[in-house]
Design a protein around this motif. Structure first.
Motif, PDB file in Angstrom:
ATOM      1  N   ASN A  43       0.789  -1.229   0.000  1.00 20.42           N
ATOM      2  CA  ASN A  43       0.000   0.000   0.000  1.00 20.42           C
ATOM      3  C   ASN A  43       0.818   1.275   0.000  1.00 20.42           C
ATOM      4  O   ASN A  43       0.261   2.376  -0.031  1.00 20.42           O
ATOM      5  CB  ASN A  43      -0.932   0.008   1.228  1.00 20.42           C
ATOM      6  N   VAL A  44       2.135   1.131   0.064  1.00 16.64           N
ATOM      7  CA  VAL A  44       2.967   2.331   0.028  1.00 16.64           C
ATOM      8  C   VAL A  44       4.310   1.978  -0.604  1.00 16.64           C
ATOM      9  O   VAL A  44       4.821   0.873  -0.426  1.00 16.64           O
ATOM     10  CB  VAL A  44       3.164   2.902   1.462  1.00 16.64           C
ATOM     11  N   THR A  45       4.852   2.887  -1.405  1.00 22.41           N
ATOM     12  CA  THR A  45       6.187   2.698  -1.972  1.00 22.41           C
ATOM     13  C   THR A  45       7.173   3.452  -1.100  1.00 22.41           C
ATOM     14  O   THR A  45       6.932   4.611  -0.745  1.00 22.41           O
ATOM     15  CB  THR A  45       6.264   3.278  -3.403  1.00 22.41           C
ATOM     16  N   LEU A  46       8.256   2.804  -0.758  1.00 22.00           N
ATOM     17  CA  LEU A  46       9.309   3.493  -0.014  1.00 22.00           C
ATOM     18  C   LEU A  46      10.528   3.639  -0.917  1.00 22.00           C
ATOM     19  O   LEU A  46      10.932   2.682  -1.580  1.00 22.00           O
ATOM     20  CB  LEU A  46       9.708   2.683   1.234  1.00 22.00           C
ATOM     21  N   ALA A  47      11.052   4.871  -0.975  1.00 22.06           N
ATOM     22  CA  ALA A  47      12.242   5.106  -1.787  1.00 22.06           C
ATOM     23  C   ALA A  47      13.300   5.734  -0.874  1.00 22.06           C
ATOM     24  O   ALA A  47      12.987   6.691  -0.195  1.00 22.06           O
ATOM     25  CB  ALA A  47      11.914   6.049  -2.940  1.00 22.06           C
ATOM     26  N   ASN A  48      14.456   5.229  -0.860  1.00 20.65           N
ATOM     27  CA  ASN A  48      14.906   3.982  -1.464  1.00 20.65           C
ATOM     28  C   ASN A  48      14.387   2.795  -0.621  1.00 20.65           C
ATOM     29  O   ASN A  48      14.103   2.969   0.555  1.00 20.65           O
ATOM     30  CB  ASN A  48      16.439   3.918  -1.528  1.00 20.65           C
ATOM     31  N   ALA A  49      14.288   1.649  -1.253  1.00 17.22           N
ATOM     32  CA  ALA A  49      13.679   0.508  -0.571  1.00 17.22           C
ATOM     33  C   ALA A  49      14.441   0.134   0.699  1.00 17.22           C
ATOM     34  O   ALA A  49      15.638   0.399   0.822  1.00 17.22           O
ATOM     35  CB  ALA A  49      13.658  -0.696  -1.510  1.00 17.22           C
ATOM     36  N   ILE A  50      13.731  -0.501   1.597  1.00 18.04           N
ATOM     37  CA  ILE A  50      14.382  -0.984   2.812  1.00 18.04           C
ATOM     38  C   ILE A  50      15.350  -2.097   2.425  1.00 18.04           C
ATOM     39  O   ILE A  50      15.041  -2.930   1.583  1.00 18.04           O
ATOM     40  CB  ILE A  50      13.317  -1.510   3.802  1.00 18.04           C
ATOM     41  N   GLY A  51      16.502  -2.089   2.999  1.00 15.99           N
ATOM     42  CA  GLY A  51      17.465  -3.149   2.724  1.00 15.99           C
ATOM     43  C   GLY A  51      18.392  -2.862   1.561  1.00 15.99           C
ATOM     44  O   GLY A  51      19.209  -3.716   1.195  1.00 15.99           O
ATOM     45  N   ALA A  52      18.286  -1.654   0.978  1.00 16.22           N
ATOM     46  CA  ALA A  52      19.132  -1.335  -0.174  1.00 16.22           C
ATOM     47  C   ALA A  52      20.588  -1.140   0.238  1.00 16.22           C
ATOM     48  O   ALA A  52      21.482  -1.142  -0.599  1.00 16.22           O
ATOM     49  CB  ALA A  52      18.611  -0.074  -0.868  1.00 16.22           C
ATOM     50  N   GLY A  53      20.828  -0.985   1.513  1.00 18.99           N
ATOM     51  CA  GLY A  53      22.177  -0.737   2.004  1.00 18.99           C
ATOM     52  C   GLY A  53      23.161  -1.852   1.700  1.00 18.99           C
ATOM     53  O   GLY A  53      24.373  -1.648   1.692  1.00 18.99           O
ATOM     54  N   VAL A  54      22.633  -3.044   1.431  1.00 19.51           N
ATOM     55  CA  VAL A  54      23.507  -4.161   1.083  1.00 19.51           C
ATOM     56  C   VAL A  54      24.320  -3.842  -0.170  1.00 19.51           C
ATOM     57  O   VAL A  54      25.451  -4.297  -0.341  1.00 19.51           O
ATOM     58  CB  VAL A  54      22.643  -5.433   0.887  1.00 19.51           C
ATOM     59  N   ALA A  55      23.782  -3.019  -1.043  1.00 19.31           N
ATOM     60  CA  ALA A  55      24.466  -2.722  -2.303  1.00 19.31           C
ATOM     61  C   ALA A  55      25.510  -1.624  -2.169  1.00 19.31           C
ATOM     62  O   ALA A  55      26.372  -1.489  -3.034  1.00 19.31           O
ATOM     63  CB  ALA A  55      23.445  -2.322  -3.365  1.00 19.31           C
ATOM     64  N   ASP A  56      25.453  -0.826  -1.125  1.00 22.45           N
ATOM     65  CA  ASP A  56      26.464   0.241  -1.053  1.00 22.45           C
ATOM     66  C   ASP A  56      27.464  -0.017   0.063  1.00 22.45           C
ATOM     67  O   ASP A  56      28.224   0.849   0.439  1.00 22.45           O
ATOM     68  CB  ASP A  56      25.820   1.631  -0.955  1.00 22.45           C
ATOM     69  N   ASP A  57      27.473  -1.214   0.538  1.00 18.53           N
ATOM     70  CA  ASP A  57      28.448  -1.633   1.520  1.00 18.53           C
ATOM     71  C   ASP A  57      29.852  -1.590   0.891  1.00 18.53           C
ATOM     72  O   ASP A  57      30.045  -1.996  -0.256  1.00 18.53           O
ATOM     73  CB  ASP A  57      28.082  -3.067   1.918  1.00 18.53           C
ATOM     74  N   LYS A  58      30.820  -1.097   1.652  1.00 16.39           N
ATOM     75  CA  LYS A  58      32.157  -0.917   1.064  1.00 16.39           C
ATOM     76  C   LYS A  58      32.843  -2.231   0.709  1.00 16.39           C
ATOM     77  O   LYS A  58      33.743  -2.257  -0.125  1.00 16.39           O
ATOM     78  CB  LYS A  58      33.031  -0.102   2.023  1.00 16.39           C
ATOM     79  N   ALA A  59      32.406  -3.299   1.339  1.00 18.02           N
ATOM     80  CA  ALA A  59      33.010  -4.592   0.977  1.00 18.02           C
ATOM     81  C   ALA A  59      32.316  -5.172  -0.245  1.00 18.02           C
ATOM     82  O   ALA A  59      32.963  -5.808  -1.087  1.00 18.02           O
ATOM     83  CB  ALA A  59      32.909  -5.555   2.160  1.00 18.02           C
ATOM     84  N   VAL A  60      31.025  -4.936  -0.376  1.00 12.60           N
ATOM     85  CA  VAL A  60      30.290  -5.423  -1.545  1.00 12.60           C
ATOM     86  C   VAL A  60      30.700  -4.645  -2.791  1.00 12.60           C
ATOM     87  O   VAL A  60      30.681  -5.163  -3.909  1.00 12.60           O
ATOM     88  CB  VAL A  60      28.762  -5.300  -1.302  1.00 12.60           C
ATOM     89  N   TYR A  61      31.125  -3.414  -2.588  1.00 19.52           N
ATOM     90  CA  TYR A  61      31.603  -2.536  -3.673  1.00 19.52           C
ATOM     91  C   TYR A  61      32.587  -3.253  -4.589  1.00 19.52           C
ATOM     92  O   TYR A  61      32.546  -3.093  -5.817  1.00 19.52           O
ATOM     93  CB  TYR A  61      32.241  -1.315  -3.017  1.00 19.52           C
ATOM     94  N   ILE A  62      33.435  -4.067  -3.995  1.00 23.46           N
ATOM     95  CA  ILE A  62      34.476  -4.751  -4.771  1.00 23.46           C
ATOM     96  C   ILE A  62      33.883  -5.611  -5.862  1.00 23.46           C
ATOM     97  O   ILE A  62      34.505  -5.829  -6.899  1.00 23.46           O
ATOM     98  CB  ILE A  62      35.322  -5.602  -3.807  1.00 23.46           C
ATOM     99  N   TYR A  63      32.664  -6.079  -5.656  1.00 18.47           N
ATOM    100  CA  TYR A  63      32.051  -6.998  -6.606  1.00 18.47           C
ATOM    101  C   TYR A  63      31.149  -6.335  -7.635  1.00 18.47           C
ATOM    102  O   TYR A  63      30.571  -7.018  -8.476  1.00 18.47           O
ATOM    103  CB  TYR A  63      31.259  -8.070  -5.837  1.00 18.47           C
ATOM    104  N   VAL A  64      31.029  -5.029  -7.574  1.00 16.97           N
ATOM    105  CA  VAL A  64      30.095  -4.377  -8.505  1.00 16.97           C
ATOM    106  C   VAL A  64      30.479  -4.600  -9.977  1.00 16.97           C
ATOM    107  O   VAL A  64      29.608  -4.887 -10.802  1.00 16.97           O
ATOM    108  CB  VAL A  64      29.919  -2.872  -8.177  1.00 16.97           C
ATOM    109  N   PRO A  65      31.765  -4.519 -10.328  1.00 20.00           N
ATOM    110  CA  PRO A  65      32.104  -4.836 -11.729  1.00 20.00           C
ATOM    111  C   PRO A  65      31.640  -6.245 -12.115  1.00 20.00           C
ATOM    112  O   PRO A  65      31.173  -6.464 -13.238  1.00 20.00           O
ATOM    113  CB  PRO A  65      33.627  -4.722 -11.748  1.00 20.00           C
ATOM    114  N   ASP A  66      31.743  -7.191 -11.179  1.00 17.90           N
ATOM    115  CA  ASP A  66      31.265  -8.554 -11.462  1.00 17.90           C
ATOM    116  C   ASP A  66      29.762  -8.565 -11.636  1.00 17.90           C
ATOM    117  O   ASP A  66      29.232  -9.328 -12.457  1.00 17.90           O
ATOM    118  CB  ASP A  66      31.638  -9.491 -10.301  1.00 17.90           C
TER     119      ASP A  66
END
Lengths: 314, 471
Positions: free
Chosen positions: B303-326
């Motif tokens: 019933n409601v859109t949240l921007a940015n979505a909850i849980g999006a922080g997994v993608a901007d984690d500095k350790a996950v960053y290493i895998y973005v090119p992959d």
């Protein structure tokens, strides 16, 4: 869409501004009266009555032993820790405005924000503390500027109405308290002005609401306490009279009722209060007792404010 | 800093394309006049109230972020490369998030380590299996870019949760137009002023399925004491969205309502500038005073859109960053247009050893840090600082990553002594709704101290207007 919290912020911002101005006026008049007292026309402590009118005797006497020019001015004007000082009111008004920022035109915001920034700079200067005359005059200029900006540039929607309601409710209460304290203090039993002391006292009352000249425009007589009371309560020409304030409040509440397609207890109450004032007679007020009447008025105005909060601001 | 790529002037002293008119302007305008304008800018910013709160600063509840009057310029061809690279990157980030909270293919394929995602503090298990409106998780992404050569752009960091600073992009442009209208007569600078409209369109494009014709949009702010409050209110104003705090909202029958003077009004889309943890005391931190009880249920009920979505922080984690090119390769089958900065993970023992042995050359950051705090800039640090930092790394290696000290590009900046080069970075804002939109510009941050590489506003950095001009 106007959030209740935003409307509440606007309502109280206006009240704080009005209170700040009211303090500036009171202090200006007290200083003037104190000068008059100095030339032997009275021993009454002007500064005590300022504290009473501002309704903060308890808080004041916790911090200060005596009420004099220095202590009262410091307490009521400059003291940022005191939540009912002029500076505190300016700060709170500005804070409220910040929370309701999107409803402010740039003229309004800059008027209020600059006032706050400059006020803080000024009170840091010793010269201001030692001689606040210019500062108080400046505060009045700024509050008038803000009101002018509001009336001239703000969108005339519900947000505007809540600003106006705050101003007029505060103004009505302040006028009422001023009259009540002065009258009560000055004339416990007698009805006529006797001598120069009372003349200056009554002039002080009129000056504090910028009415010392307009009184004579309306009444061709000398100063007469009953007429002064009538002027401040019942005369529609007097912009700060109780009847004028309630006419504005009732008018704005009516507009709100139309805008929202709904009326509440607050509309009924304001209509009732306004009618009484509109058709009131000074003799009947005195018959009841001026103090009793004014006390009752302040109570009902407070009730009206509560009803406005209940219906719109929570 | 002598080796750093100077964006305006090449090593031979010739002025690069794009900066020609700026260079002419600087040489023909007196320092006195520039100083005057700089002061005017400061005065105006303060009067308008574009201030921010610095946490922990004594006596300072409000400061203005220093604004530098010399613009930073991109040519249109440079910008087009950036645009393509940013679009690609944000597509991949969104695909990653869809996957993480869906089938988790990339984890099963072993491309990204499982524990990095599933044990991540930003991973929200309650979001698993929930299909967000439009499949968009990061509606507004701030991708921080640096440059160390004419063609070499690197992504320093992704910000997929609540990237801020766009109000400065907009106000800086307004300020420049006010102070130097003559510059805009001689330069074809692409406008950025339509960002709020683009943002609104982006949000509306992912309205929840059951909402009315004209969805209502609100911006959820922690309140006027938050350091970015000015931006929240500015955007709300420009977008015609309501600025609300947690206390203004309530949930009834899994629908979200605001308390208005006319009674309750339903809200369909919330641009939230409150951290996920504080959003809903019933679902997340129970001690939060900033959230709305039941908001998460309303979200899950569609019933409601949240921007940015909850849980999006997994993608901007500095350790996950290493895998973005992959991720770009995995989801889009393309080679990354914008590269990552080479990064060492201290979680890996070999890499950690390398980092500890080369602390004086590297920039070390906390994986969960932000705002430039808690990092070590090797080359400008003291021995003592490096030793202390080394101890911190050894105590909790997986909390740190390291990158080589890039000689960030420099841009002429108006400092006390006059015009001098200072290091800069760049944050463009990528909007992702039904389509990706990027406004030609962004926030250029400048390290005002000579030689400093720290551009964060909370640590003495400033900002510049950023121009994209036609070649």
């Amino acid at each position: 869409m106007l959030l209740s919290r935003t409307a509440d912020n606007l309502f109280w911002m206006s009240r704080y501004i009005e209170r700040a101005e009211s303090i500036a006026r009171l202090i200006q008049v007290a200083r003037r009266m104190a000068m008059t007292a100095a030339i032997g026309l009275g021993t009454r402590n002007e500064w005590e009555s300022v504290i009473i009118i501002a309704g903060c005797s308890e808080a004041f006497y916790e911090q200060h032993e005596t009420a004099n020019a220095r202590t009262v001015t410091d307490f009521l004007v400059f003291d940022l820790d005191n939540s009912v000082s002029l500076m505190a009111y300016l700060g709170r008004a500005r804070n409220n405005a910040r929370s309701a920022r999107t409803f402010f035109t740039s003229d309004m915001w800059e008027a209020l924000n600059s006032t706050w920034i400059q006020a803080r700079e000024r009170i840091a200067e010793r010269s201001t503390r030692n001689d606040p005359v210019e500062f108080l005059e400046w505060v009045k200029e700024r509050t008038m500027l803000l009101r002018g900006a509001t009336i001239d540039t703000m969108l005339r929607d519900d947000a505007f109405i809540f600003c106006q309601l705050g101003t007029y409710i505060s103004r009505a209460t302040n006028t009422s308290r001023l009259l009540d304290v002065k009258y009560h203090v000055l004339l416990p039993e007698q009805e006529s002005v006797g001598g120069a002391v009372d003349y200056y006292q009554w002039m002080a009352v009129l000056r504090s609401v910028s009415a010392h000249r307009s009184y004579h425009f309306v009444y061709k007589d000398d100063l007469n306490p009953a007429k002064i009371a009538e002027f401040l309560i019942l005369r529609p020409e007097m912009p700060r009279s109780l009847v004028t304030c309630l006419r504005e409040v009732d008018g704005y509440l009516g507009q709100l009722g139309e805008m929202y397609g709904q009326r509440h207890e607050c509309q009924r109450l304001s209509g009732e209060l306004f009618s009484e004032l509109r058709y009131g007679q000074i003799d009947r007020i005195f018959a009841e007792g001026l103090h009793e009447y004014l006390t009752r008025f302040v109570k009902r105005t407070a009730l009206l404010s509560d009803e406005i909060s209940r219906s719109y601001l929570s | 800093m002598i080796d750093a790529f100077n964006e305006m002037v090449d090593p031979q002293g010739a002025v690069r394309d794009g900066y020609r008119t700026v260079s002419d302007w600087l040489t023909t305008t007196s320092a006195e006049h520039l100083r005057q304008k700089q002061q005017e800018a400061e005065f105006l910013y303060r009067r308008i109230g574009i201030t921010f709160a610095v946490y922990g600063a004594e006596g300072g509840s409000e400061r203005i972020i220093p604004f530098d009057i010399v613009p930073r310029v991109f040519s249109r061809s440079e910008w087009q490369v950036l645009e393509r690279g940013l679009t690609q990157r944000v597509k991949a980030l969104n695909a990653f998030l869809n996957d993480v909270y869906g089938p988790q293919e990339i984890l099963k394929a072993g491309v990204v380590p499982e524990d990095l995602v599933l044990l991540n503090s930003s991973y929200c298990p309650q979001m698993q299996g929930f299909k967000v409106p439009g499949g968009v998780y990061t509606h507004i992404a701030g991708i921080d870019l640096v440059r160390d050569g004419p063609e070499n752009f690197y992504v320093l960091e992704d910000n997929a949760r609540t990237p801020s600073g766009v109000s400065y992009m907009l106000e800086n442009r307004e300020m420049m137009m006010r102070l130097f209208p003559e510059l805009f007569a001689t330069n074809k600078v692409s406008p950025v002023d339509h960002y709020p409209e683009e943002l609104l369109a982006t949000l509306i494009s992912v309205a929840p399925p059951n909402c009315a014709d004209r969805p209502t949009v609100a911006i959820l702010t922690p309140g006027s004491f938050n350091s970015a409050y000015f931006e929240h209110s500015y955007l709300a104003d420009r977008m015609g969205a309501d600025l609300v705090e947690g206390q203004d909202l309530f949930v009834l029958d899994n629908k979200v309502y605001t308390r208005t003077t006319r009674g309750p009004r339903q809200i369909d889309i919330i641009y939230k500038r409150v951290d996920d943890d504080f959003l809903d005391p019933l679902a997340f931190r129970p001690d939060s005073m900033l959230g709305v009880p039941g908001l998460f249920s309303a979200y899950r009920a569609g019933n409601v859109t949240l921007a940015n979505a909850i849980g999006a922080g997994v993608a901007d984690d500095k350790a996950v960053y290493i895998y973005v090119p992959d991720m770009i390769r995995f989801y889009l089958g393309e080679e990354p247009i914008l590269n990552n900065v080479p990064t060492w993970k201290c979680a890996n023992p070999d890499e950690c050893a390398h980092v500890l042995a080369h602390l004086d050359e590297l920039v070390v950051k906390e994986v969960h840090g932000s705002g430039g705090y808690g990092m070590l800039v090797g080359p400008t640090s003291s021995r003592k600082q490096r030793e202390a930092y080394g101890r911190r790394i050894k105590a909790d290696p997986k909390a740190f990553i390291a990158q080589p000290t890039l000689a960030l590009s420099t841009c002429p900046t108006f400092v006390k002594k006059g015009i001098a080069p200072r290091h800069i970075d760049f944050r463009p804002y990528v909007l992702c709704g039904r389509e990706i939109r990027i406004v030609p510009g962004g926030l250029t941050r400048v390290a005002l101290k000579e030689g400093s590489l720290v551009v964060n506003s909370s640590q003495g950095g400033g900002t510049k207007d950023t121009w994209v001009i036609d070649d």
